[in-house]
Design a protein around this motif. Structure first.
Motif, short mmCIF file in Angstrom:
data_model
loop_
_atom_site.label_atom_id
_atom_site.label_comp_id
_atom_site.label_asym_id
_atom_site.label_seq_id
_atom_site.Cartn_x
_atom_site.Cartn_y
_atom_site.Cartn_z
N THR A 1 0.82 -1.21 0.00
CA THR A 1 0.00 0.00 0.00
C THR A 1 0.86 1.26 0.00
O THR A 1 0.36 2.35 -0.24
N ASP A 2 2.16 1.12 0.24
CA ASP A 2 3.09 2.26 0.24
C ASP A 2 4.47 1.75 -0.20
O ASP A 2 5.36 1.51 0.62
N PRO A 3 4.66 1.54 -1.51
CA PRO A 3 5.83 0.81 -2.00
C PRO A 3 7.18 1.47 -1.73
O PRO A 3 8.17 0.76 -1.50
N HIS A 4 7.28 2.78 -1.75
CA HIS A 4 8.60 3.40 -1.60
C HIS A 4 9.17 3.23 -0.20
O HIS A 4 10.33 2.79 -0.06
N PRO A 5 8.43 3.49 0.86
CA PRO A 5 8.98 3.20 2.20
C PRO A 5 9.23 1.71 2.43
O PRO A 5 10.19 1.34 3.11
N LEU A 6 8.39 0.85 1.85
CA LEU A 6 8.62 -0.58 2.03
C LEU A 6 9.88 -1.02 1.29
O LEU A 6 10.66 -1.84 1.81
N ALA A 7 10.13 -0.47 0.11
CA ALA A 7 11.38 -0.77 -0.61
C ALA A 7 12.58 -0.30 0.22
O ALA A 7 13.59 -1.01 0.32
N ASP A 8 12.48 0.86 0.84
CA ASP A 8 13.56 1.35 1.71
C ASP A 8 13.80 0.37 2.85
O ASP A 8 14.94 0.04 3.18
N TRP A 9 12.72 -0.12 3.46
CA TRP A 9 12.83 -1.04 4.59
C TRP A 9 13.56 -2.31 4.16
O TRP A 9 14.50 -2.76 4.81
N TRP A 10 13.12 -2.90 3.05
CA TRP A 10 13.72 -4.13 2.59
C TRP A 10 15.16 -3.94 2.15
O TRP A 10 16.01 -4.81 2.38
N ALA A 11 15.47 -2.83 1.51
CA ALA A 11 16.85 -2.56 1.10
C ALA A 11 17.75 -2.51 2.33
O ALA A 11 18.84 -3.11 2.35
N GLU A 12 17.30 -1.84 3.37
CA GLU A 12 18.09 -1.79 4.61
C GLU A 12 18.16 -3.17 5.26
O GLU A 12 19.21 -3.59 5.74
N ALA A 13 17.05 -3.89 5.27
CA ALA A 13 17.02 -5.21 5.90
C ALA A 13 17.98 -6.18 5.24
O ALA A 13 18.64 -6.97 5.91
N LEU A 14 18.08 -6.12 3.91
CA LEU A 14 18.90 -7.08 3.15
C LEU A 14 20.30 -6.56 2.84
O LEU A 14 21.14 -7.32 2.36
N ALA B 1 13.70 -4.01 15.53
CA ALA B 1 13.90 -2.59 15.83
C ALA B 1 13.51 -1.71 14.64
O ALA B 1 13.13 -0.55 14.81
N MET B 2 13.60 -2.27 13.42
CA MET B 2 13.22 -1.53 12.21
C MET B 2 11.72 -1.59 11.93
O MET B 2 11.25 -0.99 10.97
N GLY B 3 10.96 -2.33 12.72
CA GLY B 3 9.52 -2.38 12.53
C GLY B 3 8.95 -3.72 12.14
O GLY B 3 7.75 -3.84 11.89
N ALA B 4 9.79 -4.76 12.07
CA ALA B 4 9.27 -6.11 11.79
C ALA B 4 8.50 -6.61 13.01
O ALA B 4 8.66 -6.10 14.12
N THR B 5 7.67 -7.62 12.79
CA THR B 5 6.91 -8.27 13.85
C THR B 5 7.34 -9.73 13.92
O THR B 5 7.43 -10.40 12.88
N HIS B 6 7.59 -10.22 15.13
CA HIS B 6 7.95 -11.63 15.32
C HIS B 6 6.69 -12.48 15.21
O HIS B 6 5.69 -12.21 15.87
N LEU B 7 6.74 -13.53 14.39
CA LEU B 7 5.59 -14.43 14.23
C LEU B 7 5.83 -15.77 14.91
O LEU B 7 4.99 -16.22 15.68
N HIS B 8 6.96 -16.44 14.61
CA HIS B 8 7.24 -17.71 15.29
C HIS B 8 8.64 -18.20 14.95
O HIS B 8 9.31 -17.67 14.06
N ASP C 1 7.17 -8.05 7.70
CA ASP C 1 7.68 -6.70 7.45
C ASP C 1 6.63 -5.68 7.94
O ASP C 1 5.57 -6.06 8.42
N PRO C 2 6.89 -4.38 7.83
CA PRO C 2 5.93 -3.39 8.34
C PRO C 2 4.54 -3.44 7.72
O PRO C 2 3.58 -2.94 8.30
N GLU C 3 4.39 -4.07 6.55
CA GLU C 3 3.06 -4.21 5.94
C GLU C 3 2.47 -5.61 6.16
O GLU C 3 1.42 -5.93 5.62
N GLY C 4 3.16 -6.46 6.92
CA GLY C 4 2.63 -7.78 7.25
C GLY C 4 3.09 -8.91 6.35
O GLY C 4 2.63 -10.04 6.53
N ASN C 5 3.96 -8.66 5.39
CA ASN C 5 4.47 -9.72 4.52
C ASN C 5 5.47 -10.58 5.27
O ASN C 5 6.41 -10.06 5.87
N GLU C 6 5.26 -11.89 5.23
CA GLU C 6 6.14 -12.80 5.96
C GLU C 6 7.50 -12.92 5.30
O GLU C 6 7.63 -12.84 4.09
#
Length: 144
Positions: free
Chosen positions: A12-25, A113-120, A134-139
């Motif tokens: 729903t907000d691709p540019h901030p999510l791309a930033d998040w994933w780029a930093e994550a990876l 710390a970057m906004g991910a949620t622990h699932l299991h 991830d911040p939008e709920g993608n596993e």
């Protein structure tokens, strides 16, 4: 014939999510070519409504992509594509992030710390992983 592919993730907000994933990876967000965008608009193939500004740069509204810093031969491109609705059910496809020799606990803590949620936590034989969202709920799985 062997085909190449990119991985596309709805957002729903691709540019901030791309930033998040780029930093994550440890990857790079593909740069925007403002001159090209303005030329496409000037030629009548797009309008200003097809664009937005992200971090002070003119970008296409419909998506943002990330790439491996060593080039496309190392991993497929990942595109974050604009969709109107938020994620509502479990992903049928997700990324398994192989962290090599990095400390799994540190990697998971950094992503949380970057906004991910622990699932299991999971394991099968000698293989272990932590499933996050991830911040939008993608596993995604941190695999070690």
């Amino acid at each position: 014939m062997a085909y190449t592919f990119q991985v596309t993730i709805d957002s729903t907000d691709p540019h901030p999510l791309a930033d998040w994933w780029a930093e994550a990876l440890g990857w790079e967000v593909e740069p925007s070519d403002e001159q090209f965008i303005r030329g496409v608009i000037a030629a009548g193939h797009a309008t200003e409504e097809d664009t937005t500004t992200h971090r002070g740069t003119l970008v296409w509204k419909v998506g943002a992509a990330i790439r491996h810093p060593a080039g496309p031969e190392h991993a497929p491109r990942v595109l974050f594509q604009l969709v109107p609705e938020p994620k509502t059910v479990k992903n049928r496809v997700h990324l398994d992030v192989r962290i090599g020799e990095d400390d799994p606990k540190s990697v998971v803590e950094r992503l949380l710390a970057m906004g991910a949620t622990h699932l299991h936590e999971g394991n099968q034989g000698p293989f272990r992983w932590t499933t996050l969202a991830d911040p939008e709920g993608n596993e995604l799985c941190i695999t070690y």
